[in-house]
Every structure is written in C-alpha cells, then in structure tokens.
Design an enzyme around this catalytic site. Structure first.
Site, PDB file in Angstrom:
ATOM      1  N   GLU A   1      -6.587  -7.626   0.705  1.00 46.89           N
ATOM      2  CA  GLU A   1      -5.158  -7.613   1.029  1.00 46.89           C
ATOM      3  C   GLU A   1      -4.977  -7.345   2.519  1.00 46.89           C
ATOM      4  O   GLU A   1      -5.210  -6.225   2.971  1.00 46.89           O
ATOM      5  CB  GLU A   1      -4.459  -6.514   0.227  1.00 46.89           C
ATOM      6  CG  GLU A   1      -4.674  -6.607  -1.266  1.00 46.89           C
ATOM      7  CD  GLU A   1      -4.601  -5.228  -1.935  1.00 46.89           C
ATOM      8  OE1 GLU A   1      -3.574  -4.553  -1.828  1.00 46.89           O
ATOM      9  OE2 GLU A   1      -5.599  -4.829  -2.562  1.00 46.89           O
TER      10      GLU A   1
ATOM     11  N   HIS B   1       3.081  -0.064  -2.894  1.00 49.67           N
ATOM     12  CA  HIS B   1       3.568  -1.446  -2.887  1.00 49.67           C
ATOM     13  C   HIS B   1       5.100  -1.539  -2.938  1.00 49.67           C
ATOM     14  O   HIS B   1       5.669  -2.298  -3.731  1.00 49.67           O
ATOM     15  CB  HIS B   1       2.942  -2.236  -4.043  1.00 49.67           C
ATOM     16  CG  HIS B   1       1.458  -2.349  -3.958  1.00 49.67           C
ATOM     17  ND1 HIS B   1       0.773  -2.341  -2.753  1.00 49.67           N
ATOM     18  CD2 HIS B   1       0.492  -2.465  -4.926  1.00 49.67           C
ATOM     19  CE1 HIS B   1      -0.533  -2.457  -2.983  1.00 49.67           C
ATOM     20  NE2 HIS B   1      -0.722  -2.520  -4.284  1.00 49.67           N
TER      21      HIS B   1
ATOM     22  N   ASP C   1     -11.712   0.844  -2.824  1.00 50.55           N
ATOM     23  CA  ASP C   1     -10.254   0.676  -2.797  1.00 50.55           C
ATOM     24  C   ASP C   1      -9.823   1.286  -1.468  1.00 50.55           C
ATOM     25  O   ASP C   1      -9.232   2.354  -1.421  1.00 50.55           O
ATOM     26  CB  ASP C   1      -9.613   1.394  -4.000  1.00 50.55           C
ATOM     27  CG  ASP C   1      -8.116   1.112  -4.107  1.00 50.55           C
ATOM     28  OD1 ASP C   1      -7.620   0.257  -3.357  1.00 50.55           O
ATOM     29  OD2 ASP C   1      -7.459   1.761  -4.948  1.00 50.55           O
TER      30      ASP C   1
ATOM     31  N   ASN D   1       0.820  -1.207   0.000  1.00 53.58           N
ATOM     32  CA  ASN D   1       0.000   0.000   0.000  1.00 53.58           C
ATOM     33  C   ASN D   1       0.862   1.269   0.000  1.00 53.58           C
ATOM     34  O   ASN D   1       1.984   1.257  -0.474  1.00 53.58           O
ATOM     35  CB  ASN D   1      -1.026  -0.031   1.137  1.00 53.58           C
ATOM     36  CG  ASN D   1      -2.323   0.648   0.727  1.00 53.58           C
ATOM     37  OD1 ASN D   1      -2.365   1.859   0.563  1.00 53.58           O
ATOM     38  ND2 ASN D   1      -3.364  -0.124   0.512  1.00 53.58           N
ATOM     39  N   ARG D   2       0.329   2.366   0.534  1.00 55.52           N
ATOM     40  CA  ARG D   2       0.887   3.688   0.240  1.00 55.52           C
ATOM     41  C   ARG D   2       1.778   4.263   1.339  1.00 55.52           C
ATOM     42  O   ARG D   2       1.511   4.046   2.531  1.00 55.52           O
ATOM     43  CB  ARG D   2      -0.275   4.668  -0.016  1.00 55.52           C
ATOM     44  CG  ARG D   2      -0.992   4.371  -1.329  1.00 55.52           C
ATOM     45  CD  ARG D   2      -2.415   4.920  -1.362  1.00 55.52           C
ATOM     46  NE  ARG D   2      -3.049   4.663  -2.648  1.00 55.52           N
ATOM     47  CZ  ARG D   2      -3.566   3.480  -3.015  1.00 55.52           C
ATOM     48  NH1 ARG D   2      -3.536   2.434  -2.199  1.00 55.52           N
ATOM     49  NH2 ARG D   2      -4.109   3.333  -4.204  1.00 55.52           N
TER      50      ARG D   2
ATOM     51  N   HIS E   1      -1.489 -10.224  -3.352  1.00 51.49           N
ATOM     52  CA  HIS E   1      -2.386  -9.412  -4.162  1.00 51.49           C
ATOM     53  C   HIS E   1      -3.224 -10.242  -5.134  1.00 51.49           C
ATOM     54  O   HIS E   1      -3.374  -9.879  -6.305  1.00 51.49           O
ATOM     55  CB  HIS E   1      -1.581  -8.342  -4.896  1.00 51.49           C
ATOM     56  CG  HIS E   1      -2.326  -7.058  -5.077  1.00 51.49           C
ATOM     57  ND1 HIS E   1      -3.562  -7.010  -5.681  1.00 51.49           N
ATOM     58  CD2 HIS E   1      -2.030  -5.788  -4.717  1.00 51.49           C
ATOM     59  CE1 HIS E   1      -3.972  -5.751  -5.700  1.00 51.49           C
ATOM     60  NE2 HIS E   1      -3.070  -4.990  -5.110  1.00 51.49           N
ATOM     61  N   SER E   2      -3.805 -11.333  -4.635  1.00 51.88           N
ATOM     62  CA  SER E   2      -4.708 -12.119  -5.486  1.00 51.88           C
ATOM     63  C   SER E   2      -6.020 -11.382  -5.674  1.00 51.88           C
ATOM     64  O   SER E   2      -6.518 -10.725  -4.756  1.00 51.88           O
ATOM     65  CB  SER E   2      -4.987 -13.482  -4.849  1.00 51.88           C
ATOM     66  OG  SER E   2      -3.832 -14.282  -4.912  1.00 51.88           O
ATOM     67  N   TYR E   3      -6.565 -11.498  -6.874  1.00 50.37           N
ATOM     68  CA  TYR E   3      -7.903 -10.982  -7.181  1.00 50.37           C
ATOM     69  C   TYR E   3      -8.824 -12.183  -7.312  1.00 50.37           C
ATOM     70  O   TYR E   3      -8.638 -13.017  -8.193  1.00 50.37           O
ATOM     71  CB  TYR E   3      -7.905 -10.231  -8.520  1.00 50.37           C
ATOM     72  CG  TYR E   3      -7.129  -8.941  -8.541  1.00 50.37           C
ATOM     73  CD1 TYR E   3      -5.745  -8.947  -8.450  1.00 50.37           C
ATOM     74  CD2 TYR E   3      -7.775  -7.724  -8.712  1.00 50.37           C
ATOM     75  CE1 TYR E   3      -5.020  -7.755  -8.497  1.00 50.37           C
ATOM     76  CE2 TYR E   3      -7.062  -6.529  -8.765  1.00 50.37           C
ATOM     77  CZ  TYR E   3      -5.690  -6.557  -8.656  1.00 50.37           C
ATOM     78  OH  TYR E   3      -4.982  -5.384  -8.710  1.00 50.37           O
TER      79      TYR E   3
ATOM     80  N   GLN F   1      -7.261  -4.391   2.843  1.00 53.72           N
ATOM     81  CA  GLN F   1      -7.628  -3.508   1.739  1.00 53.72           C
ATOM     82  C   GLN F   1      -8.681  -4.214   0.899  1.00 53.72           C
ATOM     83  O   GLN F   1      -8.455  -5.320   0.412  1.00 53.72           O
ATOM     84  CB  GLN F   1      -6.388  -3.196   0.870  1.00 53.72           C
ATOM     85  CG  GLN F   1      -6.629  -2.190  -0.236  1.00 53.72           C
ATOM     86  CD  GLN F   1      -6.528  -0.738   0.243  1.00 53.72           C
ATOM     87  OE1 GLN F   1      -6.131  -0.479   1.385  1.00 53.72           O
ATOM     88  NE2 GLN F   1      -6.848   0.200  -0.624  1.00 53.72           N
TER      89      GLN F   1
HETATM   90  C1  BGC Z   1      -4.332  -0.472  -4.345  1.00 53.43           C
HETATM   91  C2  BGC Z   1      -4.917   0.022  -5.637  1.00 53.43           C
HETATM   92  C3  BGC Z   1      -4.014  -0.394  -6.770  1.00 53.43           C
HETATM   93  C4  BGC Z   1      -3.856  -1.896  -6.736  1.00 53.43           C
HETATM   94  C5  BGC Z   1      -2.916  -2.417  -7.788  1.00 53.43           C
HETATM   95  C6  BGC Z   1      -4.232  -1.960  -4.399  1.00 53.43           C
HETATM   96  O1  BGC Z   1      -3.652  -2.437  -3.230  1.00 53.43           O
HETATM   97  O2  BGC Z   1      -5.083  -0.069  -3.229  1.00 53.43           O
HETATM   98  O3  BGC Z   1      -5.042   1.430  -5.607  1.00 53.43           O
HETATM   99  O4  BGC Z   1      -4.543   0.013  -8.002  1.00 53.43           O
HETATM  100  O5  BGC Z   1      -3.388  -2.300  -5.483  1.00 53.43           O
HETATM  101  O6  BGC Z   1      -1.679  -1.856  -7.713  1.00 53.43           O
END
Ligand code: BGC
Length: 349
Positions: A314, A106, A248, A80-81, A176-178, A285
C-alpha cells in the site's frame, strides 16, 4: 483495448457495477464501483496462461466487512493509522473515528465501503469519484476524490488519485489490493520473492502505532533491500511485528520529494509472474494478510481469502504523519488539485 460494463450485485438497494478493461493480449483488470476497487487482475504466467492475481469476493457484501481486510478497495481519506483518532492541522484539532482500539484505521468511516460514481470511461480507463462533505469522519473540507485506473497494452495498472477540496486539508489515498501471483487457489505468499527499495521502516509500539522513530532494516528481518522470499524470516520475533501476524509495517522509500520511482518488486518463481510497484509517495505498507482468519474460505470461486494468502503493498504517507512532524507530508491546498500516482507493472521473470 476495450472496456465492458456489467452488473455485479445489488447491495443495500444500490447497483454495483464491474468494468473490465482488456488489452490486445487478453490480459485484463476488472474494477468495481463498490469502494472504487480492483476486483480482478488477470495477467499471464511464463507460458501465457492468464490467472487472477488479486484476492476478492464473489459476494459483494463481503467487501464492506472491515474484518475482511478492505480487499482491493480504495482507502481514504487517510490510509493507515491515526493515533487516538486526533490530529491538529493548521492550528485546529480534528477528531476522527476510533474504529480500531483507540486509533483510526483507514479513515475510520465508510469511505471504502460506498458505491462510487463513475465519471468517465474509455477504451483503457475508468474514472471513479466520490464526494465527501466537510467534516465527514472528522476531516476538513468539502472533498472530492477522483481515481483514474488505466490498463495498458504492456500490462501496467496505473492508479491516479486527484483530490480537490474547498479548504486546506489532508489526504492519504491508497489501494488495498492483496496480490498473489501464483494463480494457485490455496498457496500463501511466503514463497513469493520481494524487494523493497527502503533502508528504514517506521518503528511502532505494541499497538502498531508509529512512534516517530525510524528503524534501520539492515541486519533485521525487515531487510528487503535484496530480492528474497517473504517466508524466509516472516516468523521471527521482532519488536515491530505482532505475534504471528508477520509483516504489517511501513517502509520509508528511497524516492525523494515526490519523485515517481520504483518502490518494490514482487516475483513468483513457479509461475514466472513479476510485479513492480512505482509511486511518488514516500511510504509503502507491507502487509502479508496476517490478520486474515485461517478458516475464512469464501473468496472468488475456489480462491481462498485466508491467513497470508495475499500481500498488500500500500503506497502511502507514513502512518500517523498527521501527528509526527518529522514524517514527510504534503497537504491539499484549497481549490488546488492534489495528485498522486501509483503503478503496478506486470511482466515475466
Ligand atoms: C493494516 C493492517 C490491517 C489491514 C486491513 C493494513 O493496511 O496495516 O493492520 O489489518 O490494512 O485493514
């Protein structure tokens, strides 16, 4: 249980391998050395039919394009940020890459996009590791992360992260699995039902950076304290959501002080598939793929990697906890193992 290895691709001169762990019922997880990622996860629907419930790619090079959303990859050192790509830790200021606007997303570097080493494999597990030298992407300490993936007879994917560093440092690993439990190649996640065990989320500004405030979910579109469809309120305008991206956001889990507990439940009525997320981390997340392009289609086979096609859950420390003192954080002590565990448990509704 059995584990099988096969070559996936050769990328930038390196061989990328896939390891598939299959249980007695035939359910399986396929892991890839590239980004120590989850490549496929095949679990049964209510009739026993197996389908892959994670998004991903047939082309290895698509995994290392950050615009494609870190599909299935391990994320570090800090998920994250980080505001302004800067943080102060034990009195020293560190600078991390500003890979998104003025902030770090990330980890900001190649952590997710390299080919990880395989330390050990067994009938039901694979351990990946990656060494990150002192100062890589600005973070302190010669740092090794090991990720042990275990798949069980009852369709649980356990992810155990272990970090060892020669200096005190920080770590915020995630996967970061979708997920898309439908097994249908084009369906979005809006019909999935979701519950998140959280009464608060972290408020964000117009750049999606944490302000340090907590917002109450009650009475807002953020409220997933009861199981309901993601699509019910995803399109509502809301101060912590951007345009048509939808969710998000980081949720503040009810678990206390590293307690390993249920964090979220995801269900797909049509197929009967259900997933429960457990973690010892304080945040999660919820990201519904709202930044993925609407016209990007090449995923695995005919499964699309497009807008709202997958939901990422996440597990993490809250975004920017490195700069916000009131956010919970436990750090890595020099020469002591730091551990965190997340599980994705699959079953039928
Ligand atoms: C973030 C998104 C981002 C995604 C892919 C997520 O964890 O919150 O903003 O687009 O990851 O990088």
């Amino acid at each position: 249980m059995s584990t099988e290895k096969k070559l996936f691709a050769t990328l930038q001169g390196e061989e990328i391998y896939l390891y598939t762990i299959t249980n007695k019922s035939g359910a399986s997880v396929t892991l890839q050395t590239l980004g120590a990622g989850v490549h496929a996860l095949c679990v049964p629907d209510r009739n026993g039919a197996l389908a892959d419930v994670v998004l991903g790619f047939d082309k290895a090079e698509d995994y290392i394009n950050p615009d494609y959303g870190y599909q299935g990859l391990a994320v570090g050192r800090w998920a994250n940020r980080i505001r302004d790509g800067k943080f102060t830790f034990e009195g020293v200021e560190y600078t991390t890459p500003q890979n998104q606007g003025t902030w770090t997303l990330h980890g900001g570097g190649r952590f997710s996009f390299t080919n990880w080493d395989v330390e050990e494999t067994g009938d039901d597990f694979v351990i990946f590791s990656r060494f990150s030298p002192d100062g890589e992407d600005g973070f302190p300490g010669n740092f090794t992360m090991k990720i042990k993936y275990t798949f069980t007879e009852d369709n649980t994917l356990r992810i155990e992260y272990t970090v060892l560093s020669d200096k005190n440092t920080v770590a915020n690993p995630t996967n970061h699995s979708y997920f898309n439990l439908s097994g249908n190649d084009g369906e979005t996640v809006e019909e999935h039902k979701l519950m998140i065990l959280a009464d608060y989320f972290t408020e964000t500004d117009e750049s999606q950076l944490a302000t340090g405030e907590l917002g109450e979910v009650k009475g807002t579109m953020m409220d997933f304290t009861t199981l309901h469809k993601i699509g019910d309120r995803i399109n509502e305008p809301f101060r912590a959501c951007i345009g048509d991206v939808g969710y998000d956001n980081n949720y503040c889990l009810r678990n206390k002080d590293g307690e390993f507990a249920l964090a979220a439940v995801l269900e797909h009525e049509g197929s009967g598939r259900k997933m429960e997320v457990f973690t010892d981390l304080p945040g999660i997340q919820l990201y519904c793929g709202g930044w993925l392009k609407r016209d990007y289609t090449t995923g695995k086979g005919t499964s699309l990697v497009t807008y709202r096609r997958g939901v990422a859950l996440e597990t993490q420390f809250y975004p920017d906890a490195l700069n916000i003192d009131s956010f919970p954080l436990w750090t890595v002590k020099a020469n002591e193992e730091f551990k965190t565990t997340t599980e994705f448990r699959f079953s039928i509704v």
